[in-house]
Write a protein that holds these residues in place. Structure first.
Motif, PDB file in Angstrom:
ATOM      1  N   VAL A  92       0.898  -1.248   0.023  1.00 17.13           N
ATOM      2  CA  VAL A  92      -0.040  -0.074   0.015  1.00 17.13           C
ATOM      3  C   VAL A  92       0.878   1.077   0.022  1.00 17.13           C
ATOM      4  CG1 VAL A  92      -1.482   1.221   1.466  1.00 17.13           C
ATOM      5  CG2 VAL A  92      -2.043  -1.242   1.157  1.00 17.13           C
ATOM      6  N   LEU A 108      -2.762   8.732   3.674  1.00 14.83           N
ATOM      7  CA  LEU A 108      -3.560   7.496   4.227  1.00 14.83           C
ATOM      8  C   LEU A 108      -4.102   8.026   5.449  1.00 14.83           C
ATOM      9  CD1 LEU A 108      -0.842   4.583   3.819  1.00 14.83           C
ATOM     10  CD2 LEU A 108      -2.966   4.916   2.812  1.00 14.83           C
ATOM     11  N   GLU A 129       0.307   0.432   5.613  1.00 19.39           N
ATOM     12  CA  GLU A 129       1.368   0.745   4.570  1.00 19.39           C
ATOM     13  C   GLU A 129       2.062  -0.575   4.149  1.00 19.39           C
ATOM     14  OE1 GLU A 129       4.413   3.787   4.830  1.00 19.39           O
ATOM     15  OE2 GLU A 129       2.940   4.922   6.112  1.00 19.39           O
ATOM     16  N   ARG A 183      -3.690   7.499  -3.253  1.00 18.19           N
ATOM     17  CA  ARG A 183      -2.618   7.559  -4.198  1.00 18.19           C
ATOM     18  C   ARG A 183      -2.693   8.485  -5.137  1.00 18.19           C
ATOM     19  NH1 ARG A 183      -2.189   2.208  -8.353  1.00 18.19           N
ATOM     20  NH2 ARG A 183      -4.194   3.225  -9.157  1.00 18.19           N
ATOM     21  N   VAL A 187      -7.387   3.305  -0.665  1.00 16.25           N
ATOM     22  CA  VAL A 187      -5.976   3.547  -0.873  1.00 16.25           C
ATOM     23  C   VAL A 187      -5.665   4.147  -2.617  1.00 16.25           C
ATOM     24  CG1 VAL A 187      -3.697   2.117  -1.762  1.00 16.25           C
ATOM     25  CG2 VAL A 187      -5.277   1.442  -0.053  1.00 16.25           C
TER      26      VAL A 187
END
Lengths: 382, 283
Positions: free
Chosen positions: A112, A138, A147, A166, A162
Motif C-alpha cells: 500500500v 493514508l 502501509e 494514491r 488506497v
C-alpha cells in the motif's frame, strides 16, 4: 434529440467558493471511435475546487470525456484546457490531473505504501518527504497502519481508499473519478459519498466525477452535467436538474416523473394554461428556453402530488386538481406509491409519505382527487 | 439429531463418506485400480532405468545381483558425454534466451495493440510447436542447404528457437491477459513515462510468466531429438549422443545418464510450475 442546453443558473448559494480562471475548459470537444461518435461537440467549464459530476446512462460519453481530460484518449476535435494550459496531445504522465479508476487499478505487486508513494517517486520527491506525505495521505482517507500490506489483503472499501490516497498524495489540481464506488455495497457507498464530498472541501482540488447513479450525483455534486448520446443535455446544480429539468430525458433519468401530453391554451406570464385531454384545464410553470405553444409534455414528480383527503381544509387556491381511479398500490417503505388512471386514460403516480401506521389507507378502485402546485409542473418541449 | 451419524473429534456430525464420482464400494475400487495401472504404465519404465543405473551387472538381469555406483563414476569420466551435455546446455540457454526476448516483445505487441494480421502473426509464431518435428527439421535443413550454411550449433540454435518462442509467447500472453487493463494507465496517470511503467509495473507482473516460459523452453530444447537430428553439425547434443550409443547396445552408463536427466528435468518442471502458479496468483 434535444439540443445542448448549457446556460447556468445565475444565483448560487456557494458561488463564493469558486473563482478565478476555470479549472478545466472543454471547448467544442468531440471524439470518434472509427465512424462512431462517442462525444459530439461538448463545451464545459469546471470551476476551481468544484465537484462536478458527469451523469448519464452507459454509452453516453461520460467516461470518454473523463478519459480525454486525463489524456488516455485524445479528442478528435476541439480543445481541452486545464489550469489555463491547452493540453493538446500531452500524454497522461504530463498532465496536472490524477485519476481514481473504476476498479482501483492498484499495483498488486507493491505494498500500500509503495502504491501511494509511486506518484511522488515519479516526480522526484525526496524520500523523507515522500514518507511523510504517504502517511498523511493514508491518514486523510482514514487508513493508517496498512502501509506494509498488499492491496489484495484489503477489503474493497479499503482498496478504494488506497486508490484515493494514491491520487490525492500528488496534490493534483484536478482529481478525476471514474465510477469509483460502483463495486462497493450500498451502505459503504453512502459513507464514501460523504467522505468524497468532505475530501473535496478539504483538499480544494477540482473533482470531476463520472457516474450513472443519479442519487450519487445529487448527493455529492456542486453541479451535474447530464449527458446522453455524446452531448450535455443540461448543466446545473442538483436542485436545478431535479426541480427544473429542461428535457424529457433529464426529467426521466433523474428520479421518477409523470409525463402527461397537454395542449397549450394560453399564458398569463406567471403560469401557462394547458388542457389535459379528459381532465380539463391545468396550470403549469412556463417552459425555459422554448415558447409555450402547441402540444407539450407536462412533467410532474410523484412526490409533489398530494391526496386531497390528506390535506386539512378543502380547497387550496390556485393548485391544479386531478381525479382518477386507484389502480395500483405499491408499498415502498418510506412512502406508498399510488397509481391513478385519469379519465383521459393516462396514468399518474403519486407518492404518499407513510407518516403514521395504518392511517388514511385507500382501497383499490376508489376515485381519488389529487392536487399539486403549478410551479411543480414543468412544461417540456419534447 | 440421529446418534447413528458419524461424529468427528470435535463432536460435530460429519457428512457420510462418498466415493469419487458419487459412487462407493466396487466402483471406487475399480477406478482406483485403473488409475494405478495408468500411473504404472507411465512411470514404471522410468523406475526401471533408475534402478538398473545402480545395478552391478553389465546387462539388465532380474533379480539384481549387486549394487554399484560404478556407472556414475564412469559417467563422471566420460568426456564425450560432458561435451554433449555442455552443447545441449548452451543450445538450451541461448535458444531460451533469444525466445524470452522475442517472445515477450511479441506478447506485448499482441496484448497491447490492434493491427492488421494480428491473428495471423499469433498463428505463425505458435505454429512451430504444432508442426511435427520432422517437418520443421526437413524444412530447415533444406533451407540452410539452399543458403549453403553448414550445419553447426548455430543452425541447432535457430531450429530450437522457433519452438521456444512459441512457448514463451503463450505463457506471457496468458499472463498479460490477466492483468487489469487500466494498471498501466494508472502508472501513466501517476507520472510514469512508458518505459518506467514497463520496468516498474508491467515487467514485475509478467516476470514469473517469462521465467516459467524460459524454463519450459529450456527443458524442451534440452531433450529435443528430431529437429536436432536434421540440424546438428559434427558435435552431437546429449539426446543425440545417447541415441547413437543405444544403437550399439543399452549400457548401464546410459541408465545413469538418463537418471541424471530425469532428476534435472523434474527440478526444472517443478520450478516452472511454481513460477506459473505465482504468476496466476499475482505473485
Amino acid at each position: 434529440m434535444a439540443q445542448a442546453l448549457m446556460t447556468e443558473t445565475p444565483v448560487r448559494a456557494d458561488a463564493g467558493r469558486f473563482g478565478g480562471t476555470p479549472s478545466i475548459e472543454l471547448r467544442d470537444v468531440s471524439k470518434f471511435f472509427g465512424q462512431v461518435p462517442a462525444v459530439s461537440g461538448i463545451s464545459l467549464e469546471v470551476r476551481q475546487g468544484e465537484f462536478l459530476t458527469l451523469l448519464g446512462p452507459s454509452g453516453c460519453g461520460k467516461t470518454t470525456t473523463l478519459r480525454m481530460i486525463g489524456g488516455f484518449e485524445l479528442p478528435s476535435a476541439g480543445e481541452i484546457v486545464i489550469e489555463g494550459e491547452a493540453m493538446g496531445d500531452r500524454p497522461p504522465y504530463r498532465r496536472p490531473v490524477n485519476t481514481v479508476f473504476q476498479n482501483y487499478a492498484l499495483f498488486p505487486h507493491m505494498t500500500v505504501g509503495q502504491n501511494v508513494s509511486y506518484g511522488l517517486e515519479m516526480t522526484g520527491v525526496p524520500k523523507p518527504e515522500r514518507q511523510r506525505r504517504v502517511a498523511e495521505a493514508l491518514d486523510m482517507v482514514r487508513l493508517p497502519h496498512v502501509e506494509n500490506r498488499k492491496p489484495a489483503e484489503l477489503s474493497g472499501g479499503q482498496q478504494q481508499r488506497v486508490a484515493l490516497a494514491r491520487a490525492l498524495v500528488n496534490r493534483p489540481a484536478v482529481l478525476l473519478l471514474d465510477e469509483p464506488l460502483g463495486a462497493l455495497d450500498l451502505k459503504l457507498r453512502k459513507t464514501m459519498q460523504l467522505e468524497l464530498k468532505q475530501l473535496n472541501r478539504e483538499v480544494g482540488a477540482t473533482f470531476v466525477y463520472v457516474t450513472h447513479d443519479q442519487e450519487e450525483a445529487l448527493t455529492m455534486s456542486d453541479r451535474i452535467a447530464v449527458m446522453n448520446e455524446g452531448r450535455i443535455l443540461q448543466l446545473g446544480t442538483p436542485g436545478d436538474i431535479y426541480e427544473r429539468p429542461r428535457t424529457r430525458f433529464v426529467a426521466d433519468f433523474i428520479g421518477q416523473t409523470n409525463f402527461l401530453e397537454v395542449e397549450v391554451i394560453g399564458s398569463d406570464g406567471a403560469a401557462v394554461e394547458v388542457d389535459l385531454p379528459g381532465s380539463g384545464p391545468l396550470r403549469a410553470r412556463p417552459p425555459e428556453g422554448v415558447p409555450a405553444q402547441g402540444t407539450m409534455t407536462l412533467a410532474v414528480r410523484p412526490e409533489k402530488i398530494s391526496l386531497m383527503a390528506d390535506l386539512p381544509g378543502s380547497e387550496i387556491p390556485g393548485w391544479d386538481r386531478l381525479s382518477g381511479r386507484l389502480e395500483e398500490i405499491i408499498y415502498v417503505g418510506t412512502y406508498t406509491q399510488y397509481v391513478l388512471r385519469l379519465p383521459g386514460g393516462q396514468e399518474l403516480a403519486v407518492h404518499r409519505q407513510n407518516r403514521a401506521v395504518g392511517e388514511g389507507e385507500h382501497p383499490m378502485g376508489e376515485t381519488l382527487t389529487v392536487v399539486f402546485n403549478p410551479q411543480s409542473a414543468a412544461l417540456l418541449a419534447d | 439429531m440421529s446418534s447413528a451419524l458419524p461424529v468427528s473429534v470435535d463432536g460435530r456430525p460429519r457428512p457420510a463418506r462418498r466415493g469419487l464420482l458419487g459412487r462407493s464400494g466396487a466402483g471406487d475400487r475399480a477406478l482406483a485400480l485403473v488409475s494405478l495401472l495408468v500411473f504404472l504404465f507411465l512411470y514404471l519404465p522410468l523406475v526401471v532405468v533408475v534402478v538398473y543405473s545402480f545395478s552391478a551387472a553389465e546387462i539388465a538381469v532380474w533379480p539384481i545381483e549387486g549394487w554399484t555406483l560404478d556407472w556414475y563414476r564412469e559417467l563422471s569420466r566420460d568426456k564425450e558425454i560432458h561435451e554433449a551435455l555442455q552443447l545441449s546446455v548452451i543450445i538450451g540457454v541461448v535458444s531460451a534466451s533469444i525466445a524470452v526476448v522475442l517472445g515477450t516483445l511479441a506478447a506485448l505487441a499482441i496484448d497491447r495493440y490492434e493491427f492488421p494480421g494480428k491473428a495471423a502473426l499469433r498463428f505463425a509464431v505458435v505454429l512451430p510447436i504444432t508442426l511435427p518435428g520432422i517437418v520443421t527439421g526437413v524444412a530447415m535443413l533444406s533451407f540452410f542447404s539452399v543458403l549453403t550454411w553448414p550445419m553447426s550449433r548455430w543452425t541447432l540454435i535457430i531450429g530450437h528457437t522457433t519452438f521456444c518462442i512459441a512457448l514463451v509467447l503463450n505463457t506471457v500472453v496468458a499472463r498479460l491477459g490477466q492483468l487489469p487493463r487500466n494498471i498501466s494507465e494508472a502508472s501513466a496517470d501517476l507520472g510514469a513515462p512508458p518505459w518506467r511503467t514497463f520496468w516498474r509495473v508491467t515487467f514485475p507482473l509478467i516476470r514469473p510468466a517469462i521465467l516459467a516460459g524460459a524454463v519450459l523452453a529450456f527443458t524442451l530444447s534440452f531433450d529435443e531429438v528430431i529437429v536436432s537430428f536434421f540440424l546438428q553439425g559434427r558435435e552431437p547434443t546429449l539426446p543425440l549422443l545417447i541415441w547413437g550409443r543405444l544403437r550399439i547396445g543399452l549400457s548401464p552408463e546410459i541408465n545413469a545418464t538418463a537418471t541424471v536427466i530425469v532428476l534435472v528435468s523434474l527440478a526444472a518442471v517443478l520450478v516452472s510450475n511454481r513460477l506459473s502458479k505465482q504468476a496466476t496468483l499475482g505473485g
